[in-house]
Design a protein around this motif. Structure first.
Motif, PDB file in Angstrom:
ATOM      1  N   ILE A 281       0.651  -1.241  -0.014  1.00 51.31           N
ATOM      2  CA  ILE A 281      -0.026  -0.090  -0.020  1.00 51.31           C
ATOM      3  C   ILE A 281       0.923   1.425  -0.089  1.00 51.31           C
ATOM      4  O   ILE A 281       0.531   2.589   0.398  1.00 51.31           O
ATOM      5  N   SER A 282       2.173   1.032  -0.204  1.00 51.84           N
ATOM      6  CA  SER A 282       3.042   2.047  -0.466  1.00 51.84           C
ATOM      7  C   SER A 282       3.044   3.060   0.867  1.00 51.84           C
ATOM      8  O   SER A 282       2.992   4.198   0.558  1.00 51.84           O
ATOM      9  N   LEU A 283       3.557   2.618   1.924  1.00 51.45           N
ATOM     10  CA  LEU A 283       3.348   3.057   3.231  1.00 51.45           C
ATOM     11  C   LEU A 283       4.485   3.218   3.797  1.00 51.45           C
ATOM     12  O   LEU A 283       5.653   2.298   3.972  1.00 51.45           O
ATOM     13  N   SER A 433     -11.709   1.475  -3.576  1.00 49.14           N
ATOM     14  CA  SER A 433     -10.778   2.254  -4.045  1.00 49.14           C
ATOM     15  C   SER A 433     -10.609   2.409  -5.419  1.00 49.14           C
ATOM     16  O   SER A 433     -11.402   1.451  -6.021  1.00 49.14           O
ATOM     17  N   PRO A 434     -10.099   3.194  -6.180  1.00 51.23           N
ATOM     18  CA  PRO A 434     -10.011   3.234  -7.626  1.00 51.23           C
ATOM     19  C   PRO A 434      -9.388   2.027  -7.930  1.00 51.23           C
ATOM     20  O   PRO A 434      -8.404   1.376  -7.042  1.00 51.23           O
TER      21      PRO A 434
ATOM     22  N   PRO B 213      -1.377   6.007   3.157  1.00 49.03           N
ATOM     23  CA  PRO B 213      -0.918   5.084   2.284  1.00 49.03           C
ATOM     24  C   PRO B 213      -1.039   5.720   0.602  1.00 49.03           C
ATOM     25  O   PRO B 213      -1.484   6.764   0.592  1.00 49.03           O
ATOM     26  N   GLY B 214      -0.463   4.838  -0.209  1.00 47.10           N
ATOM     27  CA  GLY B 214      -0.069   5.297  -1.267  1.00 47.10           C
ATOM     28  C   GLY B 214      -1.634   5.336  -2.216  1.00 47.10           C
ATOM     29  O   GLY B 214      -1.713   5.730  -3.331  1.00 47.10           O
ATOM     30  N   ARG B 215      -2.509   4.430  -1.686  1.00 48.81           N
ATOM     31  CA  ARG B 215      -3.892   4.610  -2.305  1.00 48.81           C
ATOM     32  C   ARG B 215      -4.949   4.592  -1.510  1.00 48.81           C
ATOM     33  O   ARG B 215      -4.721   4.269  -0.137  1.00 48.81           O
ATOM     34  N   ASP B 216      -6.176   4.759  -1.870  1.00 45.39           N
ATOM     35  CA  ASP B 216      -7.315   4.742  -0.897  1.00 45.39           C
ATOM     36  C   ASP B 216      -7.565   3.254  -0.366  1.00 45.39           C
ATOM     37  O   ASP B 216      -7.333   2.350  -0.857  1.00 45.39           O
TER      38      ASP B 216
END
Lengths: 460, 460
Positions: A281-283, A433-434, B213-216
């Motif tokens: 999740i790119s965290l 999410s998208p 985070p990098g996304r929702d």
């Protein structure tokens, strides 16, 4: 069984084509602008049930969106499985983050889905998942292998709190009578570790409003002398969680079921790779309640999150305004034995308590839901575990998920039946999410597991 | 002078009719969708200057919106007054709070404006105010009473930070050379207490972004284990102002000019009724920097305000999302001798310092502006004070306002001339807010005061 699995194999491509048609319908229940799409989706679900071989198919009217019903009663003495799903989906915004439009499904390979995944809003939550049941049912019907009775209810309000389902189930107890409820609206723990979900968190969801001045003010003329509602709301949100990551609401943990050291050790068998979690999740770094692992924080512990915040000028450029009001949407995930009513009341009291005297506040509860647990010694759990072990060729573990499907508690109360949560999604599917997607591998494993569950369950 | 005032009296209704046409143009500079309206407004201003008798009228192109120029040079040996105004307006949202559409002007009586007030976006800020100058100029021209030279510049980017004005003034020093600058873009202290504005606060304005985070993410599956950017941003906003109402940014007060006890006593002569203040903006209670009055907090003290906040789901209903990002617009009002560059840098450093390690942040500065002071022993101040005392028949006091007109510092630097801020609005006019209005009384008192200022100033 082999005949059924062969049938599924031969019809794979058609299943996908049919699912695409369903995914093209923007059945967004939260937004009244999509009403016609939601209704169209209900009709298409009914048609699929008929085509698959269901009897008594009906688009049942409610005060909200309709519930699609269908059944196949072979023999009143055989057990009955009630399949539940939902045909409504979450709003797709922010739209600009989708690679392709959310209601134009397409297949693309990803690192985690080398066989390809179906990208579209609703692909995993829940159209792709309930559709597996219709197709598995079709396969059992066409090959004359359905071993027990089956009933379907597919609702259109799950994403807005299943507002009409309770009344519907209460008014149709006889029609919906069953021995267990089968639901695919959850996920596997990971692609390599299939699981049956044995616990779900409950939900309490509110909208809050803070009003400072009675109208918007010029920040030059009034700045520094009046309570700015954005600041006040920010300070109040900051007071909802303490420095140890614990929710600061008075009495919030009173009814929380604390797990024993043994139970926590059993949970810890599930692989919980922090680096992979962060990467997925790119965290930069996790955070949460002190003394608990990430896996525990997202499953056996209650949580609080702001799901939205807004106030003042949010357009392009600069506007020097002090807004009259600021707003937030705040939700809490609950664990046994918290209840949404209890937590809504405690939240409201606390929010009133921490509000400064110079503002007005308003708390409006949205929908809530009870937490749920399925013990691993029930025949529902065992039938599901065995079915998935056959389909996946691996050991299947019990898993408590962080999500909420509040209706499981209601089903148990009204119909006296346990729900078995046999879901096939992955956390990385980006539901809500998208770029939501659902793996083809998962879709097919699901369709295979379902007839195996029916076979196991009918024998028990 | 009587002839000029008679002319004004006879043309009152036409002045209003003409102003209405100007107010119908939605010249919103912050929103690119209104580009054509802004350009149309510039053309109309040029036409009005021509009609009033100005020479060399020109719609001067810039990198942004054009600046309208016009002049009347009687004699190079006479003093020259440069009149400044702006034809652009603030965005009108939230639209639903306007009683009538913001660009359909109408007159209505209010408690504070028994003679009626003109309701429309831009009525007070600044169309209604710069238009007084064109009409006063027309009156002096028609009655042959203009006592000195006059130049006009009316820009279209004041509400977005006057981005092109600096270059324009620098490139046209000769053309704009003058002895003083006359501006009506501020207000009276109150209807009963006319004032000349002798100080303005500066401005530093930023947009901040917090990424978790990098996304929702789905708040059920991830809630409790990841930094929620709305919470992080809320905690960071809460740390911008301390419990004594002081701005917590390191070194923020280093260059603040502290007023002497005498100066504060002089200020305290202005009536500062707390109950009336609260009532006028429907406020339960004030708040601000400890040790200062409301009047001081909004004029001689620097302040910090969130002007907007957004993130996550803000639509109807409930969506259980943890957004990837949350945003805020934050601005600070500055006092002598703070500078926008200094404060922007200090803000950015502090915001980086208080950001937790597990999020990414971004700070984007918007426009800024210098604070300004006009000493009360200048001839500009004296000419304005006397003019208004004649028009209002009352003593006129100096007043330091909380708003910002950053260009005054630039004018002084480039043109070597002081700005005199003779504004006629009221704080209750709701500029930058829904239902902005400008009193007919104020509009006419302004038009009367302007020829008196020219008369006084030319004699000095």
């Amino acid at each position: 069984m082999q005949e059924t699995l062969n049938y599924i194999q031969e019809n794979k491509q058609r299943y996908i084509d049919e699912l695409f048609e369903l995914l093209k319908i923007a059945s967004i229940s939260a937004d009244p602008a999509y009403k016609n799409e939601v209704l169209k989706c209900a009709e298409m679900c009914a048609q699929h049930l008929k085509n698959a071989g269901a009897d008594a198919v009906e688009v049942c009217q409610t005060k909200g969106y309709p519930i699609v019903y269908g059944e196949k009663i072979l023999d009143k003495n055989l057990p009955t499985v009630l399949v539940y799903g939902h045909y409504d989906v979450q709003p797709p915004d922010p739209l600009e983050l989708w690679k392709k439009p959310p209601f134009e499904p397409y297949i693309e390979k990803t690192e985690i889905h080398p066989d390809g995944a179906i990208f579209a809003r609703g692909s995993a939550d829940d159209k792709g998942q309930f559709f597996m049941h219709i197709k598995a049912f079709e396969a059992m019907m066409k090959t004359n292998t359905l071993p027990c009775n089956v009933k379907f209810i597919i609702e259109g309000e799950e994403e807005v709190g299943s507002v009409s389902l309770g009344d519907f189930v209460n008014e149709n107890k006889e029609k919906l009578s069953c021995d267990c409820i089968l639901i695919s609206d959850t996920g596997l723990y990971s692609k390599d570790q299939p699981t049956v979900t044995t616990g779900l968190r409950g939900l309490s969801y509110m909208e809050v409003e803070v009003e400072g001045p009675g109208r918007d003010l010029h920040s030059g003329l009034y700045g520094g002398a009046v309570p700015n509602p954005i600041h006040v709301l920010s300070r109040m949100i900051a007071q909802l969680i303490d420095e140890n990551g614990r929710i600061a609401i008075d009495g919030f943990y009173d009814n929380v079921l604390e797990l024993s050291a043994e139970e926590r050790a059993e949970m810890a068998k599930l692989k919980d790779d922090q680096e992979e979690f962060k990467k997925s999740i790119s965290l930069k770094g996790v955070e949460g309640e002190e003394g608990f692992t990430t896996l525990e924080r997202t499953s056996i512990r209650p949580t609080l999150d702001c799901n939205g915040i807004w106030g003042g000028y949010t357009g392009e450029g600069a506007k020097t305004v002090i807004p009259s009001k600021a707003f937030a949407k705040i939700s809490m995930r609950l664990v046994p034995y918290q209840t949404p009513d209890e937590i809504t009341e405690k939240f409201t009291k606390y929010f009133e308590k921490i509000a400064p005297d110079n503002v007005k506040i308003k708390v409006t509860p949205h929908h809530g839901g009870m937490p749920y647990v399925l013990p691993s010694d029930t025949k529902e759990f065992v039938a599901a575990k065995k079915a998935m072990e056959t389909a996946f060729g691996k050991e299947v573990l019990p898993y408590r998920s962080g999500g909420s499907i509040p209706i499981t508690a209601m089903f148990e109360q009204v119909l006296g039946a346990k729900s078995v949560l046999m879901g096939f999604g992955l956390d990385s599917d980006a539901i809500h999410s998208p770029n939501e997607h659902y793996g083809l591998f998962n879709f097919y494993k699901g369709i295979e597991s379902i007839p195996l569950f029916f076979e196991n369950y009918a024998k028990m």
